[in-house]
Design a protein around this motif. Structure first.
Motif, PDB file in Angstrom:
ATOM      1  N   THR A  17      22.269  29.287  46.555  1.00 48.50           N
ATOM      2  CA  THR A  17      23.134  29.331  45.365  1.00 48.50           C
ATOM      3  C   THR A  17      23.754  30.706  45.181  1.00 48.50           C
ATOM      4  OG1 THR A  17      21.163  29.806  44.025  1.00 48.50           O
ATOM      5  CG2 THR A  17      21.854  27.508  44.186  1.00 48.50           C
ATOM      6  N   SER A  18      23.046  31.760  45.595  1.00 40.67           N
ATOM      7  CA  SER A  18      23.588  33.114  45.419  1.00 40.67           C
ATOM      8  C   SER A  18      24.806  33.342  46.292  1.00 40.67           C
ATOM      9  CB  SER A  18      22.513  34.155  45.729  1.00 40.67           C
ATOM     10  OG  SER A  18      21.423  34.035  44.837  1.00 40.67           O
ATOM     11  N   ILE A  19      24.772  32.816  47.514  1.00 32.54           N
ATOM     12  CA  ILE A  19      25.908  33.003  48.414  1.00 32.54           C
ATOM     13  C   ILE A  19      27.166  32.382  47.829  1.00 32.54           C
ATOM     14  CG2 ILE A  19      26.833  32.222  50.629  1.00 32.54           C
ATOM     15  CD1 ILE A  19      24.166  32.798  51.864  1.00 32.54           C
ATOM     16  N   VAL A  20      27.009  31.301  47.064  1.00 36.73           N
ATOM     17  CA  VAL A  20      28.156  30.654  46.440  1.00 36.73           C
ATOM     18  C   VAL A  20      28.501  31.309  45.104  1.00 36.73           C
ATOM     19  CG1 VAL A  20      29.011  28.479  45.491  1.00 36.73           C
ATOM     20  CG2 VAL A  20      27.651  28.475  47.583  1.00 36.73           C
ATOM     21  N   SER A  21      27.470  31.612  44.302  1.00 40.65           N
ATOM     22  CA  SER A  21      27.713  32.035  42.919  1.00 40.65           C
ATOM     23  C   SER A  21      28.149  33.489  42.800  1.00 40.65           C
ATOM     24  CB  SER A  21      26.447  31.821  42.084  1.00 40.65           C
ATOM     25  OG  SER A  21      26.081  30.458  42.079  1.00 40.65           O
ATOM     26  N   LEU A  22      27.619  34.369  43.623  1.00 46.49           N
ATOM     27  CA  LEU A  22      27.961  35.789  43.479  1.00 46.49           C
ATOM     28  C   LEU A  22      29.442  36.058  43.718  1.00 46.49           C
ATOM     29  CD1 LEU A  22      24.809  37.517  45.046  1.00 46.49           C
ATOM     30  CD2 LEU A  22      25.467  37.390  42.633  1.00 46.49           C
ATOM     31  N   PRO A  23      30.023  35.588  44.828  1.00 51.43           N
ATOM     32  CA  PRO A  23      31.485  35.796  44.965  1.00 51.43           C
ATOM     33  C   PRO A  23      32.291  35.082  43.878  1.00 51.43           C
ATOM     34  CG  PRO A  23      30.483  35.178  47.061  1.00 51.43           C
ATOM     35  CD  PRO A  23      29.456  34.939  46.012  1.00 51.43           C
ATOM     36  N   ALA A  24      31.808  33.896  43.476  1.00 49.68           N
ATOM     37  CA  ALA A  24      32.532  33.173  42.426  1.00 49.68           C
ATOM     38  C   ALA A  24      32.482  33.934  41.111  1.00 49.68           C
ATOM     39  CB  ALA A  24      31.943  31.777  42.256  1.00 49.68           C
ATOM     40  N   GLY A  25      31.326  34.489  40.778  1.00 55.29           N
ATOM     41  CA  GLY A  25      31.229  35.280  39.550  1.00 55.29           C
ATOM     42  C   GLY A  25      32.106  36.515  39.596  1.00 55.29           C
ATOM     43  N   ALA A  26      32.143  37.185  40.745  1.00 52.83           N
ATOM     44  CA  ALA A  26      33.014  38.360  40.878  1.00 52.83           C
ATOM     45  C   ALA A  26      34.486  37.969  40.765  1.00 52.83           C
ATOM     46  CB  ALA A  26      32.752  39.042  42.224  1.00 52.83           C
ATOM     47  N   LEU A  27      34.845  36.815  41.338  1.00 50.52           N
ATOM     48  CA  LEU A  27      36.232  36.351  41.233  1.00 50.52           C
ATOM     49  C   LEU A  27      36.591  36.020  39.780  1.00 50.52           C
ATOM     50  CD1 LEU A  27      38.845  35.539  42.641  1.00 50.52           C
ATOM     51  CD2 LEU A  27      37.864  33.257  43.004  1.00 50.52           C
ATOM     52  N   GLY A  28      35.673  35.365  39.058  1.00 47.99           N
ATOM     53  CA  GLY A  28      35.932  35.067  37.650  1.00 47.99           C
ATOM     54  C   GLY A  28      36.067  36.331  36.817  1.00 47.99           C
ATOM     55  N   LEU A  29      35.221  37.319  37.076  1.00 46.08           N
ATOM     56  CA  LEU A  29      35.317  38.591  36.357  1.00 46.08           C
ATOM     57  C   LEU A  29      36.645  39.279  36.645  1.00 46.08           C
ATOM     58  CD1 LEU A  29      34.126  40.936  34.709  1.00 46.08           C
ATOM     59  CD2 LEU A  29      33.029  41.741  36.811  1.00 46.08           C
ATOM     60  N   THR A  30      37.053  39.273  37.897  1.00 47.12           N
ATOM     61  CA  THR A  30      38.336  39.903  38.253  1.00 47.12           C
ATOM     62  C   THR A  30      39.498  39.215  37.562  1.00 47.12           C
ATOM     63  OG1 THR A  30      37.411  40.513  40.412  1.00 47.12           O
ATOM     64  CG2 THR A  30      39.812  40.553  40.181  1.00 47.12           C
ATOM     65  N   ALA A  31      39.460  37.884  37.532  1.00 47.29           N
ATOM     66  CA  ALA A  31      40.535  37.151  36.857  1.00 47.29           C
ATOM     67  C   ALA A  31      40.599  37.507  35.370  1.00 47.29           C
ATOM     68  CB  ALA A  31      40.324  35.645  37.042  1.00 47.29           C
ATOM     69  N   ALA A  32      39.434  37.629  34.730  1.00 42.55           N
ATOM     70  CA  ALA A  32      39.416  37.984  33.303  1.00 42.55           C
ATOM     71  C   ALA A  32      39.945  39.397  33.082  1.00 42.55           C
ATOM     72  CB  ALA A  32      37.998  37.861  32.752  1.00 42.55           C
ATOM     73  N   LEU A  33      39.580  40.327  33.967  1.00 45.10           N
ATOM     74  CA  LEU A  33      40.048  41.706  33.811  1.00 45.10           C
ATOM     75  C   LEU A  33      41.556  41.807  34.010  1.00 45.10           C
ATOM     76  CD1 LEU A  33      37.232  43.684  35.691  1.00 45.10           C
ATOM     77  CD2 LEU A  33      37.442  43.223  33.245  1.00 45.10           C
ATOM     78  N   LEU A  34      42.088  41.026  34.943  1.00 47.16           N
ATOM     79  CA  LEU A  34      43.531  41.062  35.173  1.00 47.16           C
ATOM     80  C   LEU A  34      44.292  40.353  34.058  1.00 47.16           C
ATOM     81  CD1 LEU A  34      43.678  40.353  39.015  1.00 47.16           C
ATOM     82  CD2 LEU A  34      43.948  42.540  37.856  1.00 47.16           C
ATOM     83  N   ALA A  35      43.727  39.276  33.532  1.00 44.96           N
ATOM     84  CA  ALA A  35      44.420  38.520  32.483  1.00 44.96           C
ATOM     85  C   ALA A  35      44.398  39.248  31.151  1.00 44.96           C
ATOM     86  CB  ALA A  35      43.791  37.130  32.343  1.00 44.96           C
ATOM     87  N   LEU A  36      43.342  40.017  30.885  1.00 45.07           N
ATOM     88  CA  LEU A  36      43.196  40.694  29.599  1.00 45.07           C
ATOM     89  C   LEU A  36      42.924  42.177  29.828  1.00 45.07           C
ATOM     90  CD1 LEU A  36      40.979  38.080  27.717  1.00 45.07           C
ATOM     91  CD2 LEU A  36      43.410  38.490  27.380  1.00 45.07           C
ATOM     92  N   PRO A  37      43.955  42.950  30.119  1.00 46.23           N
ATOM     93  CA  PRO A  37      43.735  44.398  30.270  1.00 46.23           C
ATOM     94  C   PRO A  37      43.371  45.022  28.930  1.00 46.23           C
ATOM     95  CG  PRO A  37      46.073  43.883  30.311  1.00 46.23           C
ATOM     96  CD  PRO A  37      45.361  42.567  30.316  1.00 46.23           C
ATOM     97  N   GLY A  38      42.554  46.030  28.982  1.00 50.22           N
ATOM     98  CA  GLY A  38      42.073  46.657  27.749  1.00 50.22           C
ATOM     99  C   GLY A  38      40.748  46.061  27.331  1.00 50.22           C
ATOM    100  N   GLY A  39      40.082  46.724  26.415  1.00 49.44           N
ATOM    101  CA  GLY A  39      38.760  46.269  26.008  1.00 49.44           C
ATOM    102  C   GLY A  39      37.678  46.913  26.847  1.00 49.44           C
ATOM    103  N   ARG A  40      36.464  46.715  26.440  1.00 43.23           N
ATOM    104  CA  ARG A  40      35.332  47.351  27.117  1.00 43.23           C
ATOM    105  C   ARG A  40      34.981  46.603  28.397  1.00 43.23           C
ATOM    106  NH1 ARG A  40      31.595  47.488  21.862  1.00 43.23           N
ATOM    107  NH2 ARG A  40      32.832  45.619  21.522  1.00 43.23           N
ATOM    108  N   LEU A  41      34.788  47.357  29.457  1.00 45.82           N
ATOM    109  CA  LEU A  41      34.433  46.764  30.738  1.00 45.82           C
ATOM    110  C   LEU A  41      32.982  46.328  30.772  1.00 45.82           C
ATOM    111  CD1 LEU A  41      35.180  46.129  33.692  1.00 45.82           C
ATOM    112  CD2 LEU A  41      34.559  48.494  34.252  1.00 45.82           C
ATOM    113  N   SER A  42      32.103  47.089  30.133  1.00 40.87           N
ATOM    114  CA  SER A  42      30.672  46.814  30.244  1.00 40.87           C
ATOM    115  C   SER A  42      30.309  45.443  29.700  1.00 40.87           C
ATOM    116  CB  SER A  42      29.882  47.900  29.507  1.00 40.87           C
ATOM    117  OG  SER A  42      30.266  47.955  28.135  1.00 40.87           O
ATOM    118  N   TYR A  43      30.892  45.061  28.566  1.00 39.08           N
ATOM    119  CA  TYR A  43      30.560  43.766  27.978  1.00 39.08           C
ATOM    120  C   TYR A  43      31.054  42.622  28.857  1.00 39.08           C
ATOM    121  CZ  TYR A  43      28.845  45.658  23.563  1.00 39.08           C
ATOM    122  OH  TYR A  43      28.100  46.302  22.603  1.00 39.08           O
TER     123      TYR A  43
END
Length: 933
Positions: free
Chosen positions: A398-424
């Motif tokens: 599950t980690s091999i599938v979920s870790l890249p997927a989680g990183a991709l979801g985080l990247t999409a959120a950061l690109l869609a919503l610039p600004g705000g705290r990164l840590s949260y």
């Protein structure tokens, strides 16, 4: 050698074998499941990471809006010091006012400003200004009441960089200026020049101290580049003169002009020779782009330190021991904090609800994967696989599938919503990824702790809840009751437990329904067995013996439906509160009100406008005096029929037209100065009054003197809390036919209709004021904090509903192979395709109907239980001053029924499609596929 190879084949969990080949093999055998898990993790991680950034964005926007909307003289931080010590030498006093020293101190002041407060260098400035205005004797300056004008002198840094145009030239000092200098140059703004009749070349004589007057030559008239910016607006006198009323004078008392003269910075020492008491100042404007709502606590601490703490001591060290700091920025921040405190808990309710549903769906995906691979895991454990080894390989898979997927979801959120705290955002995405990685291994470890030869039946009919589960459910019930009571007592401002209340209600209801679910189905199965045909009995029997893992889908559905009902009711309540507030302010869909009587032809012309459905013309005497007393009560003269229709449409104090109409032959308003009507034999006009007026004057006839000098006699016959014509708590309504001709002339028109054309209405109204209900309503959303919270709330509710549908689809897909095999077997025994469709639909309906009915009932109960502690006034109206009470939470029928019906529709649709697809395949092929699995 053969034994070694055999060991590796039969024991893939062996420590001597690397993980990658086994994991790669498993992923290769089920690529669809891996892709589905990756897609679920990407979507969930993206939403989880986007939520805190979206909240930060709209809260930051709301804070900046609050600061920008406030006056710069309130938000600027003013660092000022009195004039240099008179005991100092004259040269040192003059040097203290020169721009070189002030500039060096200004840079030190900027460096001493504590973070996170950041000064805007474009709007911040420094200089010298006279603290006391000075009278000037020049006759060309207007004297409204014969009083001489007064001026203030200011030498502010960087005047050239903050003007758009200059008539003449900017002031300058050609030689060193001292306190004894006789002449200096100055500029004035265009507004000051216009109001005080100042021209280029004018000379203004400022009185001196122990010397002759200081001649100020006007060399230029400037137009500010940004008059609303802090450079100018922090000291409004510099660009806008004012008529000052003498202290103690009445409204029509003596006034004099007060204006500002802008000297060159090098000419500041000349102020020492005047009685103006020059003060040095360093004006700091906060940079809105550097303000963040999550730093609000530190920002308040920084302001407090500047006003009376370590930062103030640092300022005095860098400038002068007499330096002081003044600002109203803390009041602006306090108002924003109050607004945010009223909105945050409501958003937290939606976020917690959606987060709970998403977590349940992730756990459900892992649990369904464990159920799908139950036989495989049983075989591995039976052949010697350790629990630790099996769990570790599942975690790697599950980690091999979920870790890249989680990183991709985080990247999409950061690109869609610039600004705000990164840590949260990172923490939220990491939490989602961790749940996705561990759901399958933990479920497998819990089920396969003990090695079994075969799997036992695990349906709701055979599996009995353990004692630990019972204790956990009772504990959850107690926590739910505590959360509900906390919310009812303290409102959403209580604590975090209050935000969990709606979710806990849904979770508790789901656990109760899971326990009660089989009982009615078993009861219905017995009489169904006596009916002709086996479909009904078979569907009820199978529904009553559904898998025990149905608790997670049901939990997801009920939590999502409860959150959707609660969130939809919140949004509906916000909209209703704004509509009601706008209606109370305007009185109708549009209001045309003049300071005097309106033209007699205006009502007929307004009726012809597009969208106008009704027009009520009224006359309002705001200064009517009942009983010849001093207290005034607005008296409204209306046409009973038109006004009664208006009250009926708006719902504001409705009454029948006949209850207010002047009886035939009455002459209560003849215009002779007294009313002589015969209403009910008493000569009084029937009147509708507010409760306070009715309690004051009773039901006996009493005279009312109007503004035109006439008097009418009225008798209160009806009492209503509100009326469309006036917004106050006091009013009297009478028939216009009983008033004098002058008093009966309409001064206000109240219009009802849809899509009224405001521009056309204003053109037709002329000088009269026009107020539209739609425009008034739009003003209540006066902060990005409100609109941003509503968008986040709507997105959270929609996401929760989407996860509910996903949970339903996962549960149906999990049961699809078994159902296909069942239909194939039954078709070999003569079951028709139509009967197969009915069987699948009837088998799926009980759980769907249970979830839909339970969700609607739970949502209704949650709203009724929690509504006493929910106040929507803050998010709906913010700081608007409107005559409406607290906006309470009410049930919304659409939010309760539409999601529930959607659940049933999806269930029936999926069952029908599944039956149709199975019917297309042959029974032998289907049985082979099913047996192979």
């Amino acid at each position: 050698m053969r034994r070694s190879v055999r060991t590796r084949v039969l024991a893939p969990w062996s420590r001597t074998r690397v993980l990658a080949p086994w994991v790669r093999t498993r992923l290769g055998t089920a690529p669809g499941a891996a892709c589905a898990l990756a897609l679920l993790v990407v979507l969930t991680a993206c939403l989880a990471a986007a939520l805190p950034r979206a909240v930060d964005r709209y809260e930051d926007a709301g804070l900046r809006h609050a600061v920008e909307r406030a006056r710069p003289d309130s938000t600027s931080v003013s660092v000022y010091a009195a004039q240099p010590d008179p005991l100092m030498s004259q040269g040192m006093r003059e040097d203290a006012l020169r721009p070189d020293l002030l500039g060096a101190q200004y840079r030190k002041v900027l460096a001493a400003v504590p973070r996170p407060l950041v000064a805007d260098p474009d709007q911040s400035t420094y200089g010298v200004r006279t603290h006391s205005p000075m009278e000037v004797p020049d006759a060309f300056i207007p004297r409204p009441n014969g009083l001489p004008a007064q001026v203030a002198l200011a030498a502010q840094h960087d005047l050239a960089g903050h003007v758009r145009s200059v008539t003449g030239r900017l002031p300058r000092a050609s030689e060193p200026v001292t306190a004894a200098t006789a002449e200096v140059e100055a500029a004035v703004t265009a507004e000051t020049a216009k109001s005080m009749h100042i021209k280029v070349g004018s000379v203004i004589h400022v009185p001196g101290v122990e010397r002759g007057p200081l001649a100020v030559h006007i060399t230029g008239i400037v137009t500010p580049r940004d008059p609303n910016g802090a450079y100018w607006a922090a000291q409004p006198l510099l660009h806008t003169p004012t008529l000052v009323l003498l202290p103690g004078a009445g409204a029509e008392g003596d006034r004099y002009w007060l204006g500002g003269l802008l000297l060159a910075p090098e000419a500041a020492p000349a102020m020492l020779g005047t009685p103006g008491n020059p003060w040095r100042y360093w004006q700091l404007a906060p940079a809105p782009g550097d303000l963040h709502a999550y730093e609000l606590g530190r920002l308040k601490s920084a302001i407090a330190s500047l006003e009376g703490g370590p930062a103030l001591r640092a300022m005095r060290t860098r400038t002068d021991p007499s330096t002081d700091v003044s600002t109203d920025l803390d009041d602006v921040l306090g108002t924003y904090t109050d607004l945010r405190s009223g909105i945050r808990p409501l958003v937290a309710v939606a976020a917690v609800g959606t987060g709970t549903v998403a977590a349940v769906v992730l756990l459900m995906a892992g649990g369904l994967a464990a159920d799908r691979r139950r036989s495989e895991l049983l075989l591995l454990r039976a052949r010697g696989g350790s629990l630790r080894g099996v769990t570790g390989r599942l975690l790697a898979e599950t980690s091999i599938v979920s870790l890249p997927a989680g990183a991709l979801g985080l990247t999409a959120a950061l690109l869609a919503l610039p600004g705000g705290r990164l840590s949260y955002a990172v923490a939220a995405a990491a939490t989602v990824t961790a749940v996705a990685c561990t759901a399958l291994p933990l479920r497998a470890a819990a089920v396969h702790r003990v090695v079994r030869i075969h799997g036992a039946r695990e349906d709701v009919a055979s599996v009995r809840p353990s004692r630990r589960r019972t204790v956990a459910e009772l504990t959850l019930l107690v926590v739910t009751l505590g959360a509900v009571e906390t919310l009812r007592r303290n409102g959403t401002s209580g604590d975090e437990l209050a935000s969990l209340a709606p979710v806990l209600v849904g979770v508790a209801a789901a656990l109760v329904l899971v326990r009660l679910y089989p009982l009615p189905l078993r009861g219905l199965a017995r009489p169904a067995a006596r009916l002709r045909g086996a479909v009904g009995h078979l569907s009820l029997a199978r529904a009553g013996r559904t898998s025990a893992s149905a608790v997670l889908p049901l939990l997801a559905l009920l939590t999502a439906l409860t959150t959707a009902a609660f969130g939809g009711s919140v949004l509906s309540g916000v909209s209703e509160a704004r509509d009601q507030a706008a209606l109370l302010t305007v009185g109708a869909d549009a209001r045309v009100e003049g300071t005097t009587a309106l033209p007699s032809s205006l009502p007929d012309r307004v009726r012809g406008l597009h969208g106008v459905r009704g027009v009520a013309a009224v006359s309002i005497a705001y200064q009517a005096k009942p009983n010849e007393g001093r207290q005034s009560v607005p008296l409204v003269g209306v046409d009973p029929r038109d006004y009664a229709e208006l009250t009926s449409r708006t719902g504001l104090g409705a009454f029948g037209a006949g209850e207010l109409r002047v009886p035939a032959g009455a002459d209560a308003g003849s215009g002779t100065g007294t009313g002589t009507g015969t209403g009910s034999g008493s000569g009084a006009l029937p009147a509708v009054a507010s409760p306070q007026v009715a309690s004051t004057y009773g039901t006996r006839p009493f005279p009312v003197r109007l503004e035109d000098g006439t008097t009418v006699t009225v008798r209160i016959t009806l009492v209503r809390d509100r009326t469309p014509a006036v917004t106050g708590a006091d009013f009297l309504l009478v028939d216009r036919a009983g008033l004098s001709a002058d008093a009966a002339r309409p001064s206000t028109l109240l219009l009802t209709g849809d899509h009224l054309d405001g521009a056309a209405l204003r053109r037709m109204a002329g000088n009269a004021g026009v107020l539209l209900r739609s425009e008034e309503r739009a003003q209540y959303v006066d902060s990005p904090l409100q609109s941003g919270a509503e968008r986040v709330y709507t997105a959270a509710v929609a996401a929760g509903a989407g996860y509910a549908v996903l949970a339903l689809l996962l549960s149906l897909v999990r049961a699809a192979p078994e159902r296909r095999a069942l239909l194939a077997r039954l078709r070999t025994m003569g079951l028709t395709r139509a009967q197969g469709r009915r069987l699948l639909v009837l088998e799926s309906l009980p759980q769907a109907v249970l979830a839909a009915a339970g969700g609607a009932l739970t949502g209704w109960a949650a709203i009724r239980l929690l509504s006493p502690g929910i106040d929507l006034t803050t998010i709906a109206l913010a700081s608007a001053q409107v005559p409406v009470g607290a906006a309470e939470l009410h049930t919304d029928a659409v939010s309760l029924t539409v999601p529930a019906l959607a659940i049933i529709a999806v269930t029936v649709g999926v069952a029908g499609v599944q039956a149709w697809w199975t019917g297309r395949r042959g029974s032998v092929a289907e049985l082979r596929v099913g047996d192979g699995r």
